[in-house]
Design a protein around this motif. Structure first.
Motif, mmCIF file in Angstrom:
data_model
loop_
_atom_site.group_PDB
_atom_site.id
_atom_site.type_symbol
_atom_site.label_atom_id
_atom_site.label_comp_id
_atom_site.label_asym_id
_atom_site.label_seq_id
_atom_site.Cartn_x
_atom_site.Cartn_y
_atom_site.Cartn_z
ATOM 1 N N ALA A 293 -27.159 16.269 -19.288
ATOM 2 C CA ALA A 293 -26.971 15.909 -17.883
ATOM 3 C C ALA A 293 -26.613 14.442 -17.762
ATOM 4 C CB ALA A 293 -28.245 16.192 -17.096
ATOM 5 N N LEU A 294 -25.810 14.102 -16.760
ATOM 6 C CA LEU A 294 -25.554 12.697 -16.472
ATOM 7 C C LEU A 294 -26.847 12.053 -15.995
ATOM 8 C CD1 LEU A 294 -22.117 12.951 -14.614
ATOM 9 C CD2 LEU A 294 -22.547 12.447 -17.025
ATOM 10 N N PRO A 295 -27.179 10.871 -16.499
ATOM 11 C CA PRO A 295 -28.471 10.261 -16.159
ATOM 12 C C PRO A 295 -28.605 9.959 -14.673
ATOM 13 C CG PRO A 295 -27.066 8.697 -17.326
ATOM 14 C CD PRO A 295 -26.393 10.021 -17.411
ATOM 15 N N GLY A 296 -29.765 10.240 -14.159
ATOM 16 C CA GLY A 296 -29.992 10.051 -12.732
ATOM 17 C C GLY A 296 -30.151 8.609 -12.312
ATOM 18 N N ASP A 297 -30.389 7.716 -13.284
ATOM 19 C CA ASP A 297 -30.612 6.312 -12.933
ATOM 20 C C ASP A 297 -29.401 5.422 -13.232
ATOM 21 O OD1 ASP A 297 -30.746 6.500 -15.674
ATOM 22 O OD2 ASP A 297 -32.518 5.219 -15.895
ATOM 23 N N ALA A 298 -28.243 6.035 -13.468
ATOM 24 C CA ALA A 298 -27.048 5.243 -13.787
ATOM 25 C C ALA A 298 -26.561 4.492 -12.554
ATOM 26 C CB ALA A 298 -25.948 6.145 -14.319
ATOM 27 N N ASP A 299 -26.089 3.268 -12.759
ATOM 28 C CA ASP A 299 -25.430 2.517 -11.696
ATOM 29 C C ASP A 299 -23.976 2.965 -11.555
ATOM 30 O OD1 ASP A 299 -27.570 0.448 -11.039
ATOM 31 O OD2 ASP A 299 -27.323 0.114 -13.186
ATOM 32 N N TRP A 300 -23.340 3.188 -12.710
ATOM 33 C CA TRP A 300 -21.945 3.620 -12.745
ATOM 34 C C TRP A 300 -21.811 4.858 -13.619
ATOM 35 C CZ3 TRP A 300 -17.639 1.639 -10.308
ATOM 36 C CH2 TRP A 300 -17.744 0.378 -9.709
#
Length: 488
Positions: A293-300
């Motif tokens: 999964a794409l990380p939920g805490d990413a800024d970009w």
């Protein structure tokens, strides 16, 4: 300083591997910088490369990224003749065939095997042209030297060495294990005429006490007659240089406050776009692979380039990343698309001519930008510079076959050579454009990360190349390599 010529070309030596990803590319780059330091005019050359990590040349072509790095190491501009055949995989069984910098055809593996013999004259033509004015030619093979199942039509390893009449040094990677068997096994599989071209070997990526390898050197000598020309200790800073292709996973890492996630698409291209971000101390960079999964805490979240836009758009959806993107944007995150990633962010992508897949394909895009893309036969290959909307300078290159238009292009992501490029959404949180290499622009990168970065990336690469050259000079017999190249 001019070296004596040998036959039809200046001194030349070919570096072939016992396998893929043994470090041939960086070895040639480091040797190029080392010999340039001795006053020689060095030219890197690779007859055939397979990589979606490509670079634009000063003569408007494209070559493998590794050859562009080798040219930089040799302190010259890259030209198409340095890598006359480039294969850019588009599927598990097919690739785009680029010859002397220009797209020739799309071919299946079997079709390309039949095509290869017709390409050898053009490979030799490039080699001879590049050799003009050179003191030393450093030639890199592809894959393994003893791929006997492919030998009949080979233009990448012994087939080229035989046609150009140059000798060969084997490169073996001890870090992966089995290095003695790799060298001796390669020797055993080669016919006598090809064995005669082998003049020695280099052990790469050694860790520990090299004196413990002495019995192996003696055994290899007894079995093959080959001399050890160097045992190269592991060079950690190699991770700061562009990787050749997808055989090496793109480099993530870091523990900085700015968190950036890149989708690792199945036909991801030009992933060295992100090397400057990986080198930033204030960044945590991750490449998100299939099933993750794409990380939920990413800024970009960044959608990178791809060699097959429509196929990789389907791949993105199959991973559920479209759902993750929607959640990311709801949380206030930002999204950037580069080249094919930019195309995916629009409303649609059409391939009417079947250049990247079935003819007439039209895919529904992610719909975050009011733009549509049509993939066309004309390929844009150009180095270019410009500015972002805040006036920060950018430089890089365009390498794409699509044209993108739509209302959001009225808000361009960049201005390149005086013209608008890319698009930005009305809320400013989704953006994309066609410029590869933009993160090498220090002021732009610092602004993208929120300011405060003082990393000079180009200077970093130069320091690493100088360090690699010094590292090799301390562990490889450079004088002997020159003698072998000159056939003294």
């Amino acid at each position: 300083m001019k070296s004596p010529c040998s036959g039809r070309h200046p001194p030349a030596l070919m570096f072939q591997g016992t396998g893929s990803d043994v470090g041939k590319s960086l070895l040639v780059a480091g040797l190029a910088r080392a010999f340039v330091g001795r006053g020689l005019a060095v030219r890197p050359f690779k007859p055939q490369n397979m990589s979606n990590n490509a670079a634009v040349t000063k003569d408007g072509g494209e070559i493998g990224r590794a050859q562009a790095l080798q040219a930089r190491a040799a302190r010259i501009a890259p030209v198409a003749d340095m890598n006359p055949v480039l294969l850019k995989p588009q599927s598990d069984v097919g690739a785009q065939v680029v010859v002397q910098g220009r797209v020739l055809a799309n071919a299946s593996a079997r079709d390309y095997y039949a095509l290869k013999p017709t390409l050898l004259p053009r490979v030799l033509e490039s080699f001879q042209r590049l050799a003009q004015g050179a003191d030393l030619m450093l030639v890199e093979g592809a894959g393994a030297a003893a791929e006997v199942n492919l030998r009949a039509a080979d233009i990448a390893n012994m087939g080229f060495a035989e046609a150009a009449d140059i000798d060969v040094v084997l490169v073996a990677d001890i870090d992966r294990g089995g290095v003695i068997a790799a060298i001796v096994g390669t020797w055993e599989l080669l016919p006598p005429a090809e064995r005669a071209r082998l003049k020695g070997y280099v052990i790469n990526k050694f860790r520990g006490d090299a004196s413990l390898f002495t019995p192996a050197v003696e055994l290899i000598k007894a079995r093959t007659g080959l001399d050890c020309l160097g045992i190269v200790p592991f060079f950690p800073d190699a991770a700061l240089l562009p990787a050749e292709d997808g055989a090496t996973a793109p480099k993530g890492g870091g523990s900085g406050a700015v968190k950036i996630a890149v989708t690792r698409l199945s036909r991801m291209a030009n992933f060295d776009d992100f090397d400057p971000l990986a080198a930033e101390p204030g960044v945590t960079l991750s490449f998100v692979g299939p099933g993750q999964a794409l990380p939920g805490d990413a800024d970009w979240i960044i959608l990178p380039g791809s060699k097959a836009t429509i196929a990789d758009l389907a791949f993105l959806r199959a991973q559920g990343w479209d759902i993750d993107l929607a959640a990311h944007l709801r949380r206030g995150g930002k999204v950037l698309g580069i080249c094919a990633g930019f195309q995916m962010l629009g409303k649609s992508v059409a391939d009417p001519l079947g250049l990247e897949g079935p003819a007439g394909s039209v895919a529904e895009g992610l719909g975050y930008l009011e733009v549509d893309t049509v993939i066309s036969a004309e390929k844009t290959l150009v180095e270019v510079a410009g500015f972002d909307p805040a006036g920060h300078p950018v430089h890089g290159y365009e390498m794409h076959m699509g044209r993108t238009d739509g209302p959001d292009c009225a808000r361009p992501f960049l201005t390149l050579a005086g013209r608008p490029d890319g698009a930005v959404s009305s809320d400013g949180r989704v953006m994309g454009g066609y410029l590869h290499g933009l993160f090498s622009s220090d002021r732009f990168r610092s602004a993208f990360l929120g300011g405060g970065s003082d990393l000079a990336h180009d200077a970093l690469v130069e320091r690493v190349l100088d360090g690699l050259a010094a590292h090799l000079a301390g562990h490889v017999d450079l004088d002997r390599l020159l003698q072998l190249a000159s056939r003294d």
